[in-house]
Structure formats: C-alpha cells, structure tokens
Write a protein that holds these residues in place. Sequence first.
Motif, PDB file in Angstrom:
ATOM      1  N   GLU A 143      36.272  37.827  32.661  1.00  0.00           N
ATOM      2  CA  GLU A 143      34.860  38.171  32.476  1.00  0.00           C
ATOM      3  C   GLU A 143      34.695  39.593  31.967  1.00  0.00           C
ATOM      4  OE1 GLU A 143      32.694  37.153  36.004  1.00  0.00           O
ATOM      5  OE2 GLU A 143      32.746  35.006  35.509  1.00  0.00           O
ATOM      6  N   ARG A 144      35.586  40.510  32.368  1.00  0.00           N
ATOM      7  CA  ARG A 144      35.548  41.861  31.801  1.00  0.00           C
ATOM      8  C   ARG A 144      35.915  41.846  30.318  1.00  0.00           C
ATOM      9  NH1 ARG A 144      38.991  45.815  35.477  1.00  0.00           N
ATOM     10  NH2 ARG A 144      39.973  43.882  36.182  1.00  0.00           N
ATOM     11  N   ASN A 145      36.628  40.816  29.916  1.00  0.00           N
ATOM     12  CA  ASN A 145      36.984  40.654  28.507  1.00  0.00           C
ATOM     13  C   ASN A 145      35.860  39.999  27.703  1.00  0.00           C
ATOM     14  OD1 ASN A 145      39.133  40.856  26.447  1.00  0.00           O
ATOM     15  ND2 ASN A 145      39.075  38.621  26.459  1.00  0.00           N
ATOM     16  N   GLY A 146      34.785  39.624  28.383  1.00  0.00           N
ATOM     17  CA  GLY A 146      33.651  38.995  27.714  1.00  0.00           C
ATOM     18  C   GLY A 146      33.703  37.484  27.695  1.00  0.00           C
ATOM     19  N   ASP A 147      34.632  36.893  28.439  1.00  0.00           N
ATOM     20  CA  ASP A 147      34.770  35.439  28.464  1.00  0.00           C
ATOM     21  C   ASP A 147      33.936  34.828  29.587  1.00  0.00           C
ATOM     22  OD1 ASP A 147      36.769  35.461  26.371  1.00  0.00           O
ATOM     23  OD2 ASP A 147      38.156  36.260  27.875  1.00  0.00           O
ATOM     24  N   GLN A 148      33.662  33.532  29.469  1.00  0.00           N
ATOM     25  CA  GLN A 148      32.914  32.796  30.490  1.00  0.00           C
ATOM     26  C   GLN A 148      33.901  31.966  31.294  1.00  0.00           C
ATOM     27  OE1 GLN A 148      29.641  30.614  28.883  1.00  0.00           O
ATOM     28  NE2 GLN A 148      28.990  29.772  30.846  1.00  0.00           N
ATOM     29  N   THR A 149      33.865  32.099  32.614  1.00  0.00           N
ATOM     30  CA  THR A 149      34.861  31.439  33.445  1.00  0.00           C
ATOM     31  C   THR A 149      34.246  30.370  34.346  1.00  0.00           C
ATOM     32  OG1 THR A 149      34.668  33.110  35.189  1.00  0.00           O
ATOM     33  CG2 THR A 149      36.353  33.474  33.494  1.00  0.00           C
ATOM     34  N   TYR A 150      35.065  29.366  34.643  1.00  0.00           N
ATOM     35  CA  TYR A 150      34.718  28.318  35.584  1.00  0.00           C
ATOM     36  C   TYR A 150      35.926  28.161  36.519  1.00  0.00           C
ATOM     37  CZ  TYR A 150      31.382  27.350  31.880  1.00  0.00           C
ATOM     38  OH  TYR A 150      30.398  27.480  30.931  1.00  0.00           O
ATOM     39  N   VAL A 151      35.662  27.892  37.791  1.00  0.00           N
ATOM     40  CA  VAL A 151      36.735  27.828  38.782  1.00  0.00           C
ATOM     41  C   VAL A 151      36.740  26.463  39.454  1.00  0.00           C
ATOM     42  CG1 VAL A 151      37.598  28.746  40.972  1.00  0.00           C
ATOM     43  CG2 VAL A 151      36.762  30.316  39.205  1.00  0.00           C
ATOM     44  N   ALA A 152      37.935  25.892  39.582  1.00  0.00           N
ATOM     45  CA  ALA A 152      38.127  24.651  40.340  1.00  0.00           C
ATOM     46  C   ALA A 152      39.266  24.868  41.321  1.00  0.00           C
ATOM     47  CB  ALA A 152      38.448  23.498  39.394  1.00  0.00           C
TER      48      ALA A 152
END
Length: 222
Positions: A21-30
Amino acid sequence: MKVLIIDDEEKITDVLTSYFERNGDQTYVANTGEQAIEIMDSIPLDMIILDLMLPDIDGEEICQYAKLNYQIPVIMLTAKISIEDKVNGFNSGADDYVVKPFHPKEILIRAERLLPLKTQQDVIRFGDLTILKELNTVKRQEEMIQLTQHEATILCLLAENPKKVYSRDDLLYKMVGGVQENNPRVVDQHIKNLRKKLNNDYIQTVFGIGYKMNEMADGHEI
C-alpha cells in the motif's frame, strides 16, 4: 496493481499489506483458501502472494485454481526448502517461489517484475464491451467484470468472429482442445453464466446450430 495476499499468519499479511500500500497498490487479504477463492471470483486481480500452508485448502490447489480460471501471476511463500517442494510449487503453476523468512521489499520487487506478464494484453471491443483477453476481464462502461478462463475463451472467440455461428463442439474444442470424454452441454452453462455477468443478450442462440454474438449489440447498448 491489485494484490491478493493469502496467508494465515497475521504478522505476514500486515507487513506485506503495509509495503504494497505504501507502493500505491491496492491489497486484499485472505486467511483461508476459501476466502481466497471468493476474492478471486469477485475482483480482477493483478497479483497473488500465496502461502503454501493454509488451514483449509492446500496452497498448491489454490495456485492451480488461479491459473486454470484467471491466469494471475502467483508468488508462492513457504517454509519448505527442499528441491522437491520447489518443483511441486512450480508444477502447480507458481511464477516465483520464496522461502521464509524473507524481507517484504523482496516480495514487492518480485511482484513488480512479474507484472508485465499480466499487463501485456490483447483487447477486443464489441459494442460497449472492452474485453481484456489476457486478464479474463470485461469492461462495460465503468464496470469491470471478472470471467473464468472458459468464459473468457468463449466470449473472445465469439466477439472476434461476430458473424459466425459456433456449435457447442466448436466452443468445447476451443476450451479444452477436444471433445473426448467431455459433455458439450457444459458449454450451455458457461453461456448462461456469461449472460448473467454481462446482464444483457450479447450472445445469441441460433437454434439447432449453436451460438454467435448478437450483431444488434455492436455499436450501441441493448
């Protein structure tokens, strides 16, 4: 990029989420395989970070599911270090294999290097549909619609040849490379799923023959 992080260790998912997320990406967690499949089926992903050891479904099975249905790049995480384990990981479809412990920056760099495999895509346009072939994704106006591998194969073939009628056997051959020991009627279910996802009659049934694109839909909404 949209990144799915699959791991049952909260410390790992937290630190990887922070870096991406600091890199500007969108994350999802499973935290389970079941959760991972639900996310894959609902969100057009660019990358998967996958722990081999999950509480419910084997990580190699999750990797195979991702590759069979969506062709998403997969980085596999594991504490297993033997060459046999690595071979099994790559045989299940993993694009990269990282042994724990690792630095999260390494995962970020490896993911960015794999991303071009995901973004080099062909585009087909039909009416208000934009089909991203390599992503198994359709964009309709501002909505992104995720398809399975078989759904994408059918839709791409029909949209590339909108005047041609394809039989069930034609479509099945394109999907699996042949019709032996396969029921052509499975094509009907994929067509049904496509119509539901696209929310319109883009695919026309030609009774007694097969399916084609509805040319009335090309160039305007239906």
